[in-house]
Design a protein around this motif. Structure first.
Motif, short mmCIF file in Angstrom:
data_model
loop_
_atom_site.label_atom_id
_atom_site.label_comp_id
_atom_site.label_asym_id
_atom_site.label_seq_id
_atom_site.Cartn_x
_atom_site.Cartn_y
_atom_site.Cartn_z
N ARG A 1 34.48 43.43 49.75
CA ARG A 1 34.93 44.18 50.93
C ARG A 1 35.83 45.34 50.54
N SER A 2 36.67 45.15 49.56
CA SER A 2 37.54 46.25 49.12
C SER A 2 38.07 45.94 47.72
N ALA A 3 37.85 46.87 46.81
CA ALA A 3 38.36 46.71 45.44
C ALA A 3 38.57 48.07 44.83
N THR A 4 39.71 48.26 44.19
CA THR A 4 39.99 49.47 43.44
C THR A 4 40.44 49.05 42.05
N LEU A 5 39.65 49.42 41.04
CA LEU A 5 39.88 48.93 39.69
C LEU A 5 40.17 50.09 38.74
N THR A 6 41.26 49.95 38.00
CA THR A 6 41.54 50.85 36.89
C THR A 6 41.04 50.15 35.63
N LEU A 7 40.10 50.78 34.96
CA LEU A 7 39.32 50.08 33.94
C LEU A 7 39.75 50.42 32.52
N SER A 8 39.47 49.50 31.63
CA SER A 8 39.68 49.75 30.20
C SER A 8 38.60 50.70 29.71
N PRO A 9 38.95 51.63 28.82
CA PRO A 9 37.92 52.52 28.27
C PRO A 9 36.99 51.82 27.29
N ARG A 10 37.28 50.55 26.97
CA ARG A 10 36.47 49.86 25.96
C ARG A 10 35.78 48.61 26.50
N LEU A 11 36.54 47.60 26.92
CA LEU A 11 35.94 46.34 27.31
C LEU A 11 36.55 45.83 28.61
N ASN A 12 35.68 45.50 29.57
CA ASN A 12 36.10 44.99 30.87
C ASN A 12 35.36 43.68 31.13
N CYS A 13 36.13 42.60 31.30
CA CYS A 13 35.57 41.27 31.47
C CYS A 13 35.80 40.79 32.90
N PHE A 14 34.76 40.27 33.53
CA PHE A 14 34.84 39.77 34.90
C PHE A 14 34.49 38.28 34.87
N ILE A 15 35.46 37.46 35.25
CA ILE A 15 35.30 36.01 35.19
C ILE A 15 35.32 35.43 36.60
N GLY A 16 34.42 34.51 36.87
CA GLY A 16 34.38 33.87 38.17
C GLY A 16 33.21 32.92 38.25
N SER A 17 33.20 32.09 39.27
CA SER A 17 32.12 31.13 39.44
C SER A 17 30.86 31.85 39.92
N ASN A 18 29.75 31.14 39.92
CA ASN A 18 28.49 31.71 40.41
C ASN A 18 28.62 32.08 41.88
N GLY A 19 28.16 33.27 42.23
CA GLY A 19 28.24 33.74 43.60
C GLY A 19 29.56 34.36 44.00
N ALA A 20 30.49 34.47 43.05
CA ALA A 20 31.81 35.01 43.37
C ALA A 20 31.78 36.52 43.62
N GLY A 21 30.82 37.23 43.00
CA GLY A 21 30.74 38.67 43.19
C GLY A 21 30.80 39.48 41.90
N LYS A 22 30.81 38.79 40.76
CA LYS A 22 30.88 39.49 39.47
C LYS A 22 29.71 40.45 39.29
N THR A 23 28.52 39.95 39.56
CA THR A 23 27.32 40.77 39.40
C THR A 23 27.33 41.96 40.35
N ASN A 24 27.91 41.80 41.53
CA ASN A 24 27.96 42.88 42.51
C ASN A 24 28.80 44.05 42.02
N ILE A 25 29.82 43.76 41.24
CA ILE A 25 30.64 44.84 40.67
C ILE A 25 29.81 45.66 39.68
N LEU A 26 29.09 44.97 38.79
CA LEU A 26 28.22 45.67 37.85
C LEU A 26 27.13 46.44 38.58
N ASP A 27 26.63 45.85 39.67
CA ASP A 27 25.58 46.52 40.44
C ASP A 27 26.10 47.80 41.10
N ALA A 28 27.36 47.80 41.50
CA ALA A 28 27.96 49.01 42.07
C ALA A 28 28.04 50.11 41.02
N VAL A 29 28.37 49.75 39.77
CA VAL A 29 28.39 50.72 38.68
C VAL A 29 26.98 51.26 38.45
#
Length: 365
Positions: free
Chosen positions: A15-43
């Motif tokens: 619904r709302s997320a603003t992320l300041t990202l690492s220039p090298r490695l960004n790790c997204f941890i969460g259970s299945n269906g939490a929304g991790k894949t949706n962040i990559l899909d937005a990119v």
């Protein structure tokens, strides 16, 4: 290419997320269906003007909301800043802007922000139909060859018009039929040449990555199959015009092209285990990354790794970790449910990283 900042509003379950990202490695941890894949899909969406999972734009809007917005702030390898905006209201067309200036055609944007996504759905490249493998070729080539999508669009338009004539109950206009066939052959030969060049350069990269991951225990192959290999495409198309009339569509042309995958000389779809299939597609996508890095005027693609460690043994996981942790890769986004996998990556790297936790669409880090 570095994505400095990512803002997401009403995209799938984010619904709302603003992320300041690492220039090298960004790790997204969460259970299945939490929304991790949706962040990559937005990119991914910011690069390709579409979701990697759903071609219907209105269906990526969060339920019970009327719009979505994705914004990204990038730095190119040359030091230039690029601000990309995408927004869409339900029932309206989407808007794509580069540095506040809207594109006239979305195809003008493709290739500006090269991206390689490795995801569980990549196994469709092996198990799915030829259209999946053609889409892979089209997606990669269009990122470095700005004229490719225009040629493909012209070919498909001629193909559709010819198919319309083939479906007619009365005998179609032969002059118009021949004109459309000439257009199909002309644009088809151009597509064939570009696909040939791409595959010829991709194969040795692919085989090198696969050998490194599998420790040389398996031999893989990739061959481009096309009607253009038989004879001039115009002859192939016209030779079977009567068969095409009988079935009501065009049986020959580059819209039937395919890639044949082999494991130890046998068809991959029949021979490969789940782990071998995963190794195959990961190697193929890493080769795609290396190819694009060379082809896109030195602009390093973003690498999106979605649940990459599933179905791989510890040895292959370790070798992939070692690869992507090296200097040959730029900014990386990784999702996983298992913190141990990510810890093993972080232990082996000495560069900047960030960890984000994702829970039911909420992102914190």
């Amino acid at each position: 290419m570095i994505l400095r900042k990512l803002s997401i509003i009403n995209y799938k379950n984010i619904r709302s997320a603003t992320l300041t990202l690492s220039p090298r490695l960004n790790c997204f941890i969460g259970s299945n269906g939490a929304g991790k894949t949706n962040i990559l899909d937005a990119v991914y969406y910011l690069s390709f003007c579409r979701s990697s999972q759903n071609p219907v734009d209105s269906q990526v809007i969060t339920h019970d909301t009327d719009f979505f917005v994705i914004e990204g702030g990038y730095d190119t390898d040359g030091g230039d800043a690029e601000d990309i905006y995408c927004g869409m209201k339900r029932g309206k067309k989407k808007h794509f802007k580069r540095n506040r200036k809207e594109y006239k055609k979305l195809s003008e944007h493709i290739g500006l922000l090269p991206v390689v996504l490795i995801s569980p759905s990549d196994t469709f490249l092996i198990d799915g139909g030829a259209e999946e493998r053609r889409r892979l070729m089209d997606m990669v080539i269009s990122q470095y060859d700005r004229g490719y999508m225009d040629i493909l669009t012209r070919y498909n338009k001629s193909l559709q018009q010819r198919n319309t004539l083939l479906k007619m109950e009365t005998e179609p206009d032969i002059t118009l039929m021949e004109l459309l066939e000439e257009q199909m052959a002309m644009y088809g030969e151009m597509l064939y040449q570009k696909r040939c060049c791409f595959v010829d350069e991709l194969v040795p990269l692919f085989q090198r990555f696969h050998e490194d991951i599998s420790m040389g225990n398996e031999s893989v192959g990739l061959q481009y199959v096309s009607h253009c290999r038989r004879s001039p495409l115009i002859d192939v198309i016209r030779r079977d015009r009567m068969k095409d009339r009988a079935v009501g569509y065009s049986l020959h042309g580059v819209h039937r092209d395919d890639l044949e995958f082999t494991l130890d000389g046998h068809p991959m779809r029949r021979e490969g285990s789940q782990g071998q299939n995963k190794t195959f597609v990961v190697s193929l996508k890493l080769a795609q990354f290396e190819f694009l890095k060379r082809a896109c005027a030195g602009e390093t693609p973003l690498l999106l790794l979605d649940d990459i460690f599933d179905k791989l043994d510890a040895g292959r996981v370790g070798r992939i970790i070692k690869m992507v942790s090296g200097d040959g890769f730029g900014q990386i986004f990784i999702t996983d449910t298992n913190r141990e996998h990510l810890d093993s990556i972080l232990e082996s790297c000495s560069y900047d990283y960030k960890i984000f936790r994702v829970d039911d669409g909420d992102v914190c880090g």
